[in-house]
Design a protein around this motif. Structure first.
Motif, PDB file in Angstrom:
ATOM      1  N   HIS A   1       0.835  -1.200   0.000  1.00 52.76           N
ATOM      2  CA  HIS A   1       0.000   0.000   0.000  1.00 52.76           C
ATOM      3  C   HIS A   1       0.872   1.253   0.000  1.00 52.76           C
ATOM      4  CE1 HIS A   1      -3.422  -2.407   2.210  1.00 52.76           C
ATOM      5  NE2 HIS A   1      -2.964  -3.023   1.128  1.00 52.76           N
ATOM      6  N   VAL A   2       1.954   1.200   0.793  1.00 57.46           N
ATOM      7  CA  VAL A   2       2.879   2.335   0.840  1.00 57.46           C
ATOM      8  C   VAL A   2       3.602   2.473  -0.498  1.00 57.46           C
ATOM      9  CG1 VAL A   2       4.888   3.306   2.019  1.00 57.46           C
ATOM     10  CG2 VAL A   2       3.176   2.029   3.333  1.00 57.46           C
TER      11      VAL A   2
ATOM     12  N   TYR B   1      -3.908   4.448  -0.383  1.00 54.94           N
ATOM     13  CA  TYR B   1      -4.350   4.306   1.002  1.00 54.94           C
ATOM     14  C   TYR B   1      -5.868   4.159   1.093  1.00 54.94           C
ATOM     15  CZ  TYR B   1       0.462   5.598   1.869  1.00 54.94           C
ATOM     16  OH  TYR B   1       1.850   5.612   1.877  1.00 54.94           O
TER      17      TYR B   1
ATOM     18  N   LEU C   1      -5.446  11.575   9.123  1.00 56.66           N
ATOM     19  CA  LEU C   1      -5.317  10.336   8.357  1.00 56.66           C
ATOM     20  C   LEU C   1      -6.239   9.222   8.852  1.00 56.66           C
ATOM     21  CD1 LEU C   1      -1.397  10.263   8.249  1.00 56.66           C
ATOM     22  CD2 LEU C   1      -2.945  11.166   6.503  1.00 56.66           C
TER      23      LEU C   1
ATOM     24  N   GLU D   1      -7.967   6.879   6.398  1.00 53.79           N
ATOM     25  CA  GLU D   1      -7.145   6.191   5.399  1.00 53.79           C
ATOM     26  C   GLU D   1      -6.773   4.788   5.873  1.00 53.79           C
ATOM     27  OE1 GLU D   1      -3.849   8.371   3.844  1.00 53.79           O
ATOM     28  OE2 GLU D   1      -4.973  10.243   3.639  1.00 53.79           O
TER      29      GLU D   1
ATOM     30  N   ALA E   1      -1.147   4.052   6.273  1.00 50.84           N
ATOM     31  CA  ALA E   1      -0.857   5.485   6.237  1.00 50.84           C
ATOM     32  C   ALA E   1      -0.131   5.964   7.489  1.00 50.84           C
ATOM     33  CB  ALA E   1      -2.136   6.293   6.036  1.00 50.84           C
TER      34      ALA E   1
ATOM     35  N   LYS F   1       3.021   7.750   6.987  1.00 50.95           N
ATOM     36  CA  LYS F   1       3.099   9.189   6.735  1.00 50.95           C
ATOM     37  C   LYS F   1       3.557   9.955   7.972  1.00 50.95           C
ATOM     38  CE  LYS F   1      -0.451   9.134   3.108  1.00 50.95           C
ATOM     39  NZ  LYS F   1      -1.741   9.688   2.638  1.00 50.95           N
TER      40      LYS F   1
ATOM     41  N   THR G   1       3.135  10.483  -3.312  1.00 50.80           N
ATOM     42  CA  THR G   1       2.886  11.793  -2.691  1.00 50.80           C
ATOM     43  C   THR G   1       3.783  12.875  -3.276  1.00 50.80           C
ATOM     44  OG1 THR G   1       4.501  11.374  -0.919  1.00 50.80           O
ATOM     45  CG2 THR G   1       2.226  10.677  -0.536  1.00 50.80           C
TER      46      THR G   1
END
Length: 299
Positions: free
Chosen positions: A223-224, A229, A274, A277, A281, A284, A297
């Motif tokens: 996902h990252v 997200y 967040l 999400e 996430a 982040k 991003t």
């Protein structure tokens, strides 16, 4: 006759469980605060009718909401479900709640002649949709028997953990301690790698073949890497779930410093906006502190 059930909570987990029960041939009524989810479920084969219209005919109610307050509201709030169910019906409660709360719900259901199965779930939305969840269940033999068709439809593995409620929720707390810490550690490892000049995709490729891997690394790091997200499991879940862990730990006189540290990261993520999400996430938070630019991003 086909089993007649209601599923309260058509989020990512509840929707998948409701679909699995449909596929098993049950009559399934879906209820949710978001009308579009209910409409979509009806289009896919869900049975229509308000709860007041169908309650007396239900064999089971499956509760897949966010927290203990919502479980209590569904079951015992104004016009709550339990008051309308026939004796011998079963409540299968899947939310992550404190063990003592599960025991209290079992007691209150029993006063009405309703079985209660303490049945927290694990496996994510993908496994929910294909009926392959892990279910950590505890309750009376009668509760297990009444819920058996639903367990068969929704679970790959059912762990039978005791003959009264509470044991299932206690085991879920252990699972959530590990899962929550592992997701936060995934985020820390991936972003730490970036500070050392290692691309997140390379971290996943290498570590997934090494002793440092975990299911959460292999499931959440993509996902990252993709910068996607879309919530399969929201950040918002973890302050509540790890809070339950720490509450139980405190009651037992047990120190859980690693859980406390992970919880602080999720709370920071919520403060950053967040919460809605995907829980990956939380990366982040680390990225912001280290002035890193995560994939997807880039400005």
């Amino acid at each position: 006759m086909s089993m007649n059930i209601a599923v309260f909570g058509l989020g990512s987990m509840g929707y998948g469980m409701a679909q699995s029960c449909l596929q098993a041939g049950m009559n399934v009524h879906g209820f949710d605060l978001v009308p579009d989810r209910v409409a979509r479920f009806v289009e896919e084969g869900g049975t229509t009718g308000t709860f007041a219209e169908v309650a007396s005919s239900l064999d089971a109610v499956v509760v897949v909401v966010l927290n203990a307050a919502q479980v209590e509201h569904v079951l015992f709030g104004d016009d709550g479900a339990v008051a309308h169910l026939h004796q011998g019906a079963v409540v299968k409660a899947c939310a992550t709640v404190p063990p003592e709360f599960a025991k209290e719900m079992e007691r209150r259901c029993a006063e009405r002649g309703i079985h209660y199965l303490d049945a927290p779930i694990s496996g994510g939305s993908v496994k929910a949709a294909i009926g392959q969840l892990g279910i950590m269940a505890s309750g009376s033999a009668s509760a297990f028997a009444a819920a058996e068709p639903i367990l068969e439809a929704t679970a790959e593995t059912v762990f039978r953990l005791g003959d009264t409620a509470g044991a299932g929720s206690a085991m879920k707390a252990v699972n959530q301690l590990l899962a929550g810490v592992h997701i936060a550690t995934m985020a820390e490892a991936v972003t730490f790698g970036m500070t050392q000049g290692i691309d997140p995709n390379t971290v996943l490729e290498v570590i997934s073949k090494c002793a440092g891997t975990s299911w959460m690394l292999e499931n959440r790091a993509p996902h990252v890497i993709s910068g996607d997200y879309t919530p399969h499991s929201q950040v918002n879940i973890w302050p509540k779930d790890l809070g339950i862990v720490l509450e139980a730990a405190q009651a037992a006189g047990f120190d859980a410093p690693i859980t406390e540290t992970a919880l602080a990261r999720y709370r920071e993520a919520v403060e950053m906006g967040l919460g809605g999400e995907d829980d990956a996430a939380v990366a982040k938070v680390y990225a912001a502190q280290a002035d890193l630019t995560l994939p997807g991003t880039e400005s």
